[in-house]
Structure formats: C-alpha cells, structure tokens
Design a protein around this motif. Structure first.
Motif, PDB file in Angstrom:
ATOM      1  N   ASP A 240       0.862  -1.184   0.000  1.00 40.59           N
ATOM      2  CA  ASP A 240       0.000   0.000   0.000  1.00 40.59           C
ATOM      3  C   ASP A 240       0.898   1.233   0.000  1.00 40.59           C
ATOM      4  OD1 ASP A 240       0.831   0.411   2.687  1.00 40.59           O
ATOM      5  OD2 ASP A 240      -0.818  -0.835   3.420  1.00 40.59           O
ATOM      6  N   LYS A 241       0.336   2.396   0.119  1.00 42.63           N
ATOM      7  CA  LYS A 241       1.120   3.626   0.044  1.00 42.63           C
ATOM      8  C   LYS A 241       2.032   3.830   1.250  1.00 42.63           C
ATOM      9  CE  LYS A 241      -1.670   6.425  -3.072  1.00 42.63           C
ATOM     10  NZ  LYS A 241      -2.260   7.764  -3.308  1.00 42.63           N
ATOM     11  N   THR A 325       8.323   5.403   1.676  1.00 48.00           N
ATOM     12  CA  THR A 325       6.983   5.013   1.249  1.00 48.00           C
ATOM     13  C   THR A 325       6.491   5.921   0.138  1.00 48.00           C
ATOM     14  OG1 THR A 325       5.869   6.446   2.854  1.00 48.00           O
ATOM     15  CG2 THR A 325       6.483   4.233   3.588  1.00 48.00           C
ATOM     16  N   GLU A 326       5.521   5.423  -0.605  1.00 49.28           N
ATOM     17  CA  GLU A 326       4.930   6.224  -1.682  1.00 49.28           C
ATOM     18  C   GLU A 326       4.264   7.472  -1.116  1.00 49.28           C
ATOM     19  OE1 GLU A 326       1.477   5.805  -5.149  1.00 49.28           O
ATOM     20  OE2 GLU A 326       2.111   4.034  -3.992  1.00 49.28           O
ATOM     21  N   ARG A 327       3.636   7.343   0.048  1.00 47.76           N
ATOM     22  CA  ARG A 327       2.963   8.492   0.646  1.00 47.76           C
ATOM     23  C   ARG A 327       3.960   9.592   1.014  1.00 47.76           C
ATOM     24  NH1 ARG A 327      -2.082   8.457   2.463  1.00 47.76           N
ATOM     25  NH2 ARG A 327      -2.089   6.176   2.680  1.00 47.76           N
ATOM     26  N   GLU A 330       5.152  11.507  -1.920  1.00 50.13           N
ATOM     27  CA  GLU A 330       4.130  12.447  -2.380  1.00 50.13           C
ATOM     28  C   GLU A 330       3.967  13.640  -1.460  1.00 50.13           C
ATOM     29  OE1 GLU A 330       0.697  10.022  -2.660  1.00 50.13           O
ATOM     30  OE2 GLU A 330       1.267   9.098  -4.585  1.00 50.13           O
ATOM     31  N   THR A 334       3.814   9.113   6.575  1.00 45.05           N
ATOM     32  CA  THR A 334       3.634   7.662   6.566  1.00 45.05           C
ATOM     33  C   THR A 334       2.853   7.213   7.803  1.00 45.05           C
ATOM     34  OG1 THR A 334       5.702   7.358   5.355  1.00 45.05           O
ATOM     35  CG2 THR A 334       4.826   5.448   6.539  1.00 45.05           C
TER      36      THR A 334
END
Length: 476
Positions: A240-241, A325-327, A330, A334
């Motif tokens: 997940d993100k 993490t992707e979050r 962005e 996290t």
C-alpha cells in the motif's frame, strides 16, 4: 490524382543488435547481469544476516542431542525430531500451524517492509551472492569479468572459468549433502557418499539438488526472482502507500545529468542524480530503480548504498534512493499503524498463541482403543459378560517407557483379563489385547460408558495420566 505510395523493398540482411547492457558474445537468450560489488550499511547487514542463516543451515544437522542427531526429518520412519521433541503423523496439526504462521509472518513483513525477505534471507539470494563472491575472487571486479568474457578463449581464461565452475559445483555438492542430511543421518551420509556406498535413491537426490543449486545460483539467478518465484507476482496485493520499499526520489533527483563536484547544479537546473548508473550496476536483478517501483526489485538495498556513496563524494545529502513510502514521496506522512498491518499482526499473534498452546498440551504418548469386531460381547460359563479390546499404545517420546493401565467408572468388581503393564520402545507402537469381565446384574444399562486410564512417568519422573472413553456392552 494518384493515391498509390511507392514502396522500396530493402533486401539487405537485418542486423540484430545485442541488449544495451549485454557484454557477452555467447549468451543470446538474455542479457547477462554483471553485478558490481558495493559496500555500505545495508550490504553489511545483508552479508551478516546471510552468514548467520547460512552457518545455521550448515551446522544444525551436525548437532547431537542425547546421543542422536538433534534435527532429523525422517520421512521413512515418519518422525520429525527437533531436539527433545519428536513429531509424528498424529502431530500433523503442529506442522500446519508452522506453515500458517510462516505465511502470515511473510504477509506482515511484506506489508511493512516490502520484499525485504527476498533481499536479505531468501536462499536464492544468499546462494547467488555467494556464487558472485566466487566470481569476484577468481575473475576479478565487474569490469574485469566483462573484459574476460569479451576475450577469445585462452589458457588463462580457461583456467579461471574451470576454477570458478569447480568451486560452484563443489559448494553446490556440499549444500546438497547438508540439505539431504536433514532427512538422513548426516555423518553416515558423508561417509557413504564419498566411499560410494549410498543407495541409488539417496545418490540421485544428492545429484539432483547439486544440479539445482548450481543452476539456480550460478546460471539462472535473477530469472528465479523475476520469472519463476510466485512471490514476485502476488506481492503487490500486500503493498500500500505506507509500505517501505527501495525508492528513488524523483523530485529531488531530476533532472539528472553528469557534472563535476564543484558545479552549481541547481543553477543549471539539474537535480542531485548525476546519472552515474551505479544503482543499475549493483542491482542483482538488473533494474533501474529510477524508473519507479518494479516487481523485479528484491529490496536488498544495494542501490541505496551505491547512491549514498556517490552523494557523499559529491557533497550532497544522502537518501536520494532510500527505504521510504509512496505516501512520503508524495509529501504526506507515513502511517505505520494501519488496519492491514495491525490485522496481519493480530492474526499472527493469535496463530502463534494457538501453536504454543498446541505444543505444550501435546502428550508424549497416545492410546487408541479398538473393539473386537466379531462380537460386541460374549457370556462366559459363569454367566458373566466379557468385552474384548485391543489397546494400541504409541510412545511419542525419545526414550523407552513403561505404561500402566486400569479402568474407571465401572464397578469395582470388574475383572481385568490380560497384562496391566507394558513397555514400549521410543517411537514404537505396542498392541495390548485385554478383556473386561463383569456380572451383568451390576450394570443398570445395556451400554455403560467408562474410561481406560493410562499412566506413565515423564522425563521428570512425575506421573502423567490420560483418560480415554470407551463402552461396555451387555445383553438387554
């Protein structure tokens, strides 16, 4: 107006160019990956973890416990020995719990840290890096290995190639013998194998696993991770993100480009990435992490160590490639504790609790009661009723034991016909035929429930008792 288009046919032979990162004139099915050695925090952790688990794998079969091989998965005798505990087919539930726990542990770790199992602990990865270590010691660095493969065959090249493959095969053979040593007596296995005294079946298994190790770690390598291993395919279902994966910070790194250390790259509109391609050269699966998250990535962190080394030399901040993490990439925060991770963790704890409960409630012996199939009861010349049973006693302990038997919940006048005590060898099964004789007028019902009581002293010298339900029949 003429709508026809003149077409010129080129009959000259087509020249197929090799892959961009291919340096081998021999291989045509795929581009060979020449992994570059790199030092850093994550590679130090990976090597040390690999050495710990490799040492455990190599040494555990040689440990003796109470005069026996401590860990022995004896399939022929249907017993799995783990130090003081021996598991039998009746303990299949325990093995089931182990597999369930392993699955949920993998789900939990993957949700939290991505495919980190592949990069640090997977046998395919550990053995591949061992084989690469042999390459580096015999053929030299990445550049030297590429140069050697581009050369025409010579005495020096032949010597290095033969030496490398000999080391691979010998290490594969030792790996295979050690693995088979978990299933048969390992000391006798080594003696019999090198004196050509092993059976055809064991020899075939040893050669089979030698070939598999040599092929997987020496030749297939990343193909196992990218094409054969199913984990690479379904891992995305657990991501997940907020999953920590090896990621490239494109906002900081782009636009990439070479420059000198003294250059003000910000003034030229360049990011921190100098496009040195070291992250690609150190990757065991040959991917470019700057292209984003890819299923081939095994989260080994080699590209992080390579990039941090470059950033340090350039005077830039480390972490252009990192576990993140992707979050966070962005611009968000996290979330460590989230429903999926907590759910996997809770299930894992419950499964481990059930396994421990099952393990500690497990008895060192078992009793099966088999009634006489010919008749439920018979009347003897005294007018008493006899019921015949066969008591099958399984000794699941690692030592011989003496078992004492009796009955409970029957009138005290019941007469026991047969032995009341029997010795059963370790791992053995003993059949004890007995008959119970009783005056039918002492029983109110045609079918009376009672218990066979079996008692034995455990390893601490304390009595351990089990009650097993059965039935006594009489005429109506």
């Amino acid at each position: 107006m003429n709508d026809k288009i003149d077409i010129k046919v080129d009959t000259s032979p087509v020249k197929i160019q090799p892959a961009k990162n291919s340096h081998s004139k021999v291989e045509s099915s795929r581009s060979r990956i020449y992994v570059r050695a790199v030092k850093g925090l994550y590679q130090t952790v990976r090597r040390r973890m690999g050495m710990v688990f490799l040492s455990a794998f190599m040494l555990l079969p040689w440990i003796n416990f109470n005069g026996q091989q401590a860990i022995l998965l004896d399939v022929e005798q249907q017993q799995f020995r783990f130090f003081a505990t021996t598991l039998w087919p009746q303990d299949l539930l325990l093995l089931t719990w182990i597999f369930i726990i392993a699955a949920f542990a993998l789900f939990f770790v993957t949700t939290f840290l991505g495919r980190v199992w592949c990069g640090y602990m997977c046998p395919q990865t550990v053995w591949t890096f061992i084989f690469i270590w042999f390459e580096e010691k015999i053929e030299g660095s990445r550049h030297q290995r590429m140069k050697l493969d581009d050369q025409q065959m010579s005495g020096k090249k032949l010597y290095k190639k033969v030496l490398k493959h000999t080391c691979w095969i010998l290490f594969s053979l030792y790996t295979s013998l050690t693995f088979i040593g978990y299933f048969v007596d390992i000391g006798q296995l080594f003696i019999d194998f090198f004196t050509f005294s092993t059976s055809m079946l064991i020899t075939a298994w040893v050669l089979f696993f030698t070939f598999c190790t040599y092929g997987n770690a020496g030749w297939m390598r990343e193909i196992m991770c990218t094409h054969i291993c199913p984990y690479a395919r379904f891992q995305s279902a657990m991501f997940d993100k907020d999953t920590f994966t090896v990621s490239y910070d494109a906002n900081r790194g782009e636009s990439r480009g070479p420059r000198s250390r003294k250059t003000d790259h910000k003034a030229k509109g360049l990011g921190d990435c100098i496009d040195c391609n070291l992250c690609v050269q150190v990757c065991p699966t040959g991917i470019d992490i700057r292209n984003g998250l890819q299923y081939e990535c095994i989260n080994c962190g080699a590209c992080i160590d390579a990039c941090d080394g470059v950033m340090d030399k350039m005077g830039y901040e480390k972490g252009l490639i990192s576990y993140t993490t992707e979050r966070k990439l962005e611009g968000g925060v996290t979330h460590i504790l989230r429903s999926k991770l907590v759910g996997y963790g809770a299930v894992l704890v419950v499964m481990m609790g059930l396994f421990v409960h099952e393990l500690y409630s497990r008895s060192a012996f078992d009793l099966d009661i088999i009634r006489d199939r010919n008749q439920l009861y018979r009347e003897n010349f005294n007018g008493h009723i006899e019921n015949t049973y066969t008591l099958k006693i399984l000794n699941k302990s690692q030592h011989n034991s003496v078992y004492t038997l009796s009955v409970d919940d029957l009138p005290s006048e019941v007469k026991w016909l047969g032995d009341k005590q029997i010795e059963v060898v370790s791992g053995g099964v003993a059949n004890l035929p007995v008959s119970l004789e009783l005056d039918p007028y002492l029983l109110d019902e045609a079918i009376t429930e009672f218990y066979f009581v079996i008692t034995v002293k455990n390893s601490a010298g304390e009595p351990e008792t089990q009650y097993h339900e059965s039935r006594f029949f009489k005429r109506r």
